[in-house]
Structures are given as structure tokens and as C-alpha cells.
Design a protein around this motif. Structure first.
Motif, PDB file in Angstrom:
ATOM      1  N   PHE A  70       0.827  -1.204   0.000  1.00 18.93           N
ATOM      2  CA  PHE A  70       0.000   0.000   0.000  1.00 18.93           C
ATOM      3  C   PHE A  70       0.863   1.257   0.000  1.00 18.93           C
ATOM      4  O   PHE A  70       2.020   1.254   0.423  1.00 18.93           O
ATOM      5  N   ALA A  71       0.284   2.331  -0.539  1.00 18.47           N
ATOM      6  CA  ALA A  71       0.921   3.643  -0.503  1.00 18.47           C
ATOM      7  C   ALA A  71       0.691   4.225   0.879  1.00 18.47           C
ATOM      8  O   ALA A  71      -0.443   4.334   1.339  1.00 18.47           O
ATOM      9  N   GLY A  72       1.778   4.572   1.559  1.00 20.76           N
ATOM     10  CA  GLY A  72       1.651   5.032   2.931  1.00 20.76           C
ATOM     11  C   GLY A  72       2.246   6.404   3.154  1.00 20.76           C
ATOM     12  O   GLY A  72       2.922   6.979   2.286  1.00 20.76           O
ATOM     13  N   SER A  73       1.987   6.940   4.338  1.00 18.98           N
ATOM     14  CA  SER A  73       2.569   8.210   4.763  1.00 18.98           C
ATOM     15  C   SER A  73       2.970   8.105   6.221  1.00 18.98           C
ATOM     16  O   SER A  73       2.239   7.531   7.036  1.00 18.98           O
ATOM     17  N   LEU A  74       4.136   8.648   6.538  1.00 18.89           N
ATOM     18  CA  LEU A  74       4.571   8.781   7.926  1.00 18.89           C
ATOM     19  C   LEU A  74       4.235  10.184   8.396  1.00 18.89           C
ATOM     20  O   LEU A  74       4.423  11.159   7.669  1.00 18.89           O
ATOM     21  N   LYS A  82       5.657  21.114  15.674  1.00 19.14           N
ATOM     22  CA  LYS A  82       6.419  20.893  14.448  1.00 19.14           C
ATOM     23  C   LYS A  82       5.926  19.604  13.811  1.00 19.14           C
ATOM     24  O   LYS A  82       5.459  18.685  14.506  1.00 19.14           O
ATOM     25  N   LYS A  83       6.067  19.510  12.507  1.00 25.07           N
ATOM     26  CA  LYS A  83       5.534  18.351  11.785  1.00 25.07           C
ATOM     27  C   LYS A  83       6.629  17.676  10.970  1.00 25.07           C
ATOM     28  O   LYS A  83       7.449  18.343  10.350  1.00 25.07           O
ATOM     29  N   ILE A  84       6.620  16.344  10.977  1.00 25.92           N
ATOM     30  CA  ILE A  84       7.456  15.578  10.057  1.00 25.92           C
ATOM     31  C   ILE A  84       6.544  14.654   9.256  1.00 25.92           C
ATOM     32  O   ILE A  84       5.556  14.130   9.772  1.00 25.92           O
ATOM     33  N   SER A  85       6.876  14.475   7.982  1.00 30.05           N
ATOM     34  CA  SER A  85       6.050  13.612   7.140  1.00 30.05           C
ATOM     35  C   SER A  85       6.894  13.048   6.013  1.00 30.05           C
ATOM     36  O   SER A  85       7.928  13.612   5.648  1.00 30.05           O
ATOM     37  N   CYS A  86       6.447  11.936   5.472  1.00 31.12           N
ATOM     38  CA  CYS A  86       7.165  11.297   4.376  1.00 31.12           C
ATOM     39  C   CYS A  86       6.242  10.288   3.704  1.00 31.12           C
ATOM     40  O   CYS A  86       5.569   9.507   4.381  1.00 31.12           O
ATOM     41  N   ALA A  87       6.188  10.313   2.374  1.00 29.33           N
ATOM     42  CA  ALA A  87       5.418   9.334   1.611  1.00 29.33           C
ATOM     43  C   ALA A  87       6.305   8.138   1.283  1.00 29.33           C
ATOM     44  O   ALA A  87       7.515   8.286   1.080  1.00 29.33           O
ATOM     45  N   THR A  96      13.516   1.920   4.280  1.00 35.40           N
ATOM     46  CA  THR A  96      14.121   2.984   5.082  1.00 35.40           C
ATOM     47  C   THR A  96      13.724   4.334   4.496  1.00 35.40           C
ATOM     48  O   THR A  96      13.542   4.477   3.283  1.00 35.40           O
ATOM     49  N   VAL A  97      13.598   5.309   5.388  1.00 33.65           N
ATOM     50  CA  VAL A  97      13.193   6.647   4.957  1.00 33.65           C
ATOM     51  C   VAL A  97      14.151   7.696   5.505  1.00 33.65           C
ATOM     52  O   VAL A  97      14.753   7.513   6.562  1.00 33.65           O
ATOM     53  N   ASP A  98      14.303   8.762   4.769  1.00 29.23           N
ATOM     54  CA  ASP A  98      15.085   9.926   5.173  1.00 29.23           C
ATOM     55  C   ASP A  98      14.088  11.005   5.572  1.00 29.23           C
ATOM     56  O   ASP A  98      13.598  11.760   4.732  1.00 29.23           O
ATOM     57  N   ALA A 102      12.318  14.101   3.744  1.00 34.21           N
ATOM     58  CA  ALA A 102      10.969  13.623   3.394  1.00 34.21           C
ATOM     59  C   ALA A 102      10.971  12.721   2.169  1.00 34.21           C
ATOM     60  O   ALA A 102      10.205  12.938   1.222  1.00 34.21           O
ATOM     61  N   ARG A 103      11.814  11.682   2.188  1.00 36.72           N
ATOM     62  CA  ARG A 103      11.834  10.768   1.047  1.00 36.72           C
ATOM     63  C   ARG A 103      12.189   9.356   1.483  1.00 36.72           C
ATOM     64  O   ARG A 103      12.898   9.152   2.484  1.00 36.72           O
ATOM     65  N   GLN A 104      11.679   8.400   0.747  1.00 34.09           N
ATOM     66  CA  GLN A 104      12.034   6.999   0.953  1.00 34.09           C
ATOM     67  C   GLN A 104      13.349   6.747   0.224  1.00 34.09           C
ATOM     68  O   GLN A 104      13.547   7.199  -0.904  1.00 34.09           O
ATOM     69  N   ILE A 105      14.272   6.013   0.874  1.00 32.87           N
ATOM     70  CA  ILE A 105      15.571   5.797   0.246  1.00 32.87           C
ATOM     71  C   ILE A 105      15.854   4.333  -0.080  1.00 32.87           C
ATOM     72  O   ILE A 105      16.776   4.038  -0.840  1.00 32.87           O
TER      73      ILE A 105
END
Length: 332
Positions: A70-74, A82-87, A96-98, A102-105
Motif C-alpha cells: 500500500f501507498a503510505g505516509s509517515l 512541528k511536523k514531520i512527514s514522508c510518503a 528505510t526513509v530519510d 521527506a523521502r524513501q531511500i
């Protein structure tokens, strides 16, 4: 051939539901403001939070099981809001995500496909994008990569084109809440799609006088209708950065004008925004939600271009596509 293809989709879908897979999402957060705060993983198209963890020593691990990719979001918030997010694409294995960027690596095969496709899109012309998205949907009818393409395709396709690809995706994809809503919206759009006559709208001018869309549309000019609201940040940005320059460039062209229609907005809020941002084109306010229902859209801003005869000439889930059409028509 079509029957065979649909049969293959069914077989693939059944096999993908035979057993759940385990996923693991890892990442680091450099900002100390998020230490001890919760970060959650959401299924973008399916239904809320599916996993969460507490950030400790700047690290987090989210784990779970799923029957399908599935397409997810953190998403996470600090105590100072403050907000952090990443698709990301969630699939079998470890991703793993950076967070800082805000990117999947890293991830599985679908993540690899998405990276290759992103590169391909960067070299594509705007006219090529819909066809490229459709190719992804058809070749990935039952996974997260195809779902992401399907969500983006809604910005480019007509109701008929939507119906064609929606019939090809796997049953579990069609049952996603996001796509069920899109299907309902496209069905409602049919009566106001390109080539159809305008549906009249009644409201008030900022001065309190009665006014209708038919006072402007169908009078021999191309009319761009900007459906907006004072609470919509994207609407204000669109009007300021795109519509104002367009208006300045074309205001001397007797073939074209812009009309604003405030949607789902309090009249006083609309008036305040019109004055604050100095919109120079006529406005219809106090329309309630009726325009969204009549024209079959849920997201603002929405731009619809009507021809001199009052028929819809251009509309899109992506307003910039409509702007492109205007430039093509008037610069012929």
C-alpha cells in the motif's frame, strides 16, 4: 483478450490475499524536538493509522502485517507542533526513509519501479504523462505502485477514461475508500464534462446584489471560472501566482474573462479575502456547496473554462492543466 486479462487479474489478486506479509519501516529524525514523540504510519487510500512507534535516540521502527502492498505516509508532531512527514511504498521486507528530506531511500521491488518511473516522468512532456500513468495502472492492477498511479491519473482523465482503468484494477483496489469516492465523483462529472453546457449558479455580488453565472457565461466569450474559498490556502496561492498574471496578460483580449465563485464559504469571509488580495475580476459569493454538487468536484481550487457558447471547454483535477488549455486556445 479483455476477458483473459480480467481473469489473470483475478488470479493475481486471489494469490496476493493468500497470506499476509511482514513489513518494517526504519528511519532517523535529527531534530531533537521530536525525541519521545509518536510517529505513525498511515495507509493513504485505505483507512487510517496502521502502525506507530515512539522516537527514541532519534530513531524509530514501524512494523506490521498486510495482505497487500500500500501507498503510505509517515506523520509525526512535536510538542511544539512541528511536523514531520514522508510518503512511501509499504511492501514485503524492510524500507528505510530519510525523514529530514521527506523521502524513501530504500525498499522492495515496487519502490524500485517507482524510482524508475519518477525518472521517466521527469523527461516526459505534459501530453505524455496521462499515457504513462495509464501504462503503470494496467501493468500494476493490484499493488501500491498502481494505486499511486491511479490516484495521480484522476488529475488528467475524463470520466470515460476513468471508467476504463477502474474496471481493470483489482477488486481490493476498487474497494479503497479513496477510489470509491473518485468513481462517484467522475460519475457526477459526466453531465458537466467537456462538451456539456454549463449549469447555472446563483449567488450574490460582494455588494449584495443578486447575480448568476449565466450573467457571464454563454455571452460570446471564453470564461474561466475560479471556484475558490477564503479558507483554501491553495486557492489564494493559485489566484495570486497564476490567475493574476493570466488576467494581466489577457485583460485586453476581448475574447476572455475570469469569474470567481466562492464555494462553501461565509460571505463576509469571501468579501474580506477579495479585498485583502485585491482580486480584480467579478465575484459570485454566498453560493453554499451547490457548485461542488452541480459540477462534481470535492477539492479546491477548481478551474473550469467555458466557451463562447457556454459549453465546457476544459476542466481538470489539476488546475494548471486548464491554464495550459487556455493558453493553447487563445494563442492559436
Amino acid at each position: 483478450m479483455r476477458k483473459l486479462f480480467l481473469t489473470l487479474i483475478s488470479i493475481i489478486t486471489l494469490s496476493s490475499h493468500c497470506s499476509a506479509f511482514s513489513y518494517r519501516v526504519e528511519g532517523q529524525v535529527s531534530d531533537p524536538a521530536f525525541e519521545g514523540c509518536q510517529i505513525s504510519l498511515y495507509d493513504n487510500f485505505g483507512g487510517g493509522s496502521v502502525a506507530s512507534d515512539t522516537i527514541r535516540d532519534g530513531r524509530f521502527i514501524l512494523q506490521g502485517q498486510s495482505d497487500v502492498s500500500f501507498a503510505g505516509s509517515l506523520l509525526g508532531y512535536s510538542k511544539e507542533t512541528k511536523k514531520i512527514s514522508c510518503a512511501l511504498i509499504v511492501e514485503d521486507g524492510t524500507s528505510t526513509v530519510d525523514i529530514d528530506n521527506a523521502r524513501q531511500i530504500s525498499g522492495g521491488p515496487l519502490f524500485g519501479k517507482s524510482q524508475e518511473f519518477t525518472e521517466k516522468l521527469s523527461n516526459a512532456t505534459p501530453d505524455e504523462v496521462p499515457g504513462l500513468l495509464r501504462e503503470v495502472i494496467v501493468s500494476n492492477p493490484d499493488n501500491a505502485f498502481g494505486e499511486m498511479a491511479l490516484a495521480n491519473y484522476t488529475e488528467f482523465c475524463s470520466p470515460d477514461e476513468w471508467s476504463e482503468v477502474y474496471a481493470l484494477v483489482a477488486p481490493h483496489v476498487r474497494e479503497r475508500e479513496r477510489f470509491k469516492i473518485s468513481d462517484q465523483d467522475f460519475n457526477r462529472m459526466r453531465s458537466t464534462w467537456i462538451g456539456q453546457p454549463f449549469v447555472d449558479i446563483s449567488g450574490k455580488t460582494p455588494g449584495g446584489e443578486d447575480v448568476r453565472l449565466s450573467d457571464y457565461v454563454g455571452k460570446g466569450k471564453y470564461v474561466l471560472v475560479d471556484f475558490w474559498a477564503s479558507w483554501c490556502g491553495g486557492c489564494i496561492k493559485m489566484a495570486t501566482n497564476t490567475l493574476k498574471p493570466l488576467y494581466q496578460n489577457l485583460k485586453a483580449d476581448g475574447r476572455f474573462e475570469i469569474i470567481g465563485v466562492a464555494v462553501s464559504d461565509r460571505p463576509q469571509s469571501s468579501i474580506k479575502a477579495i479585498e485583502q488580495h485585491a482580486y480584480p475580476w467579478p465575484q459570485i459569493i454566498d453560493c453554499g456547496d451547490t457548485p461542488m454538487t452541480d459540477y462534481g468536484f470535492r477539492v479546491l481550487p477548481m478551474l473550469i473554462l467555458f466557451g463562447p457558447d457556454g459549453k465546457v471547454v476544459a476542466r481538470s483535477g489539476n488546475p494548471l492543466n486548464t491554464i495550459t488549455q487556455i493558453n493553447r486556445i487563445l494563442n492559436k
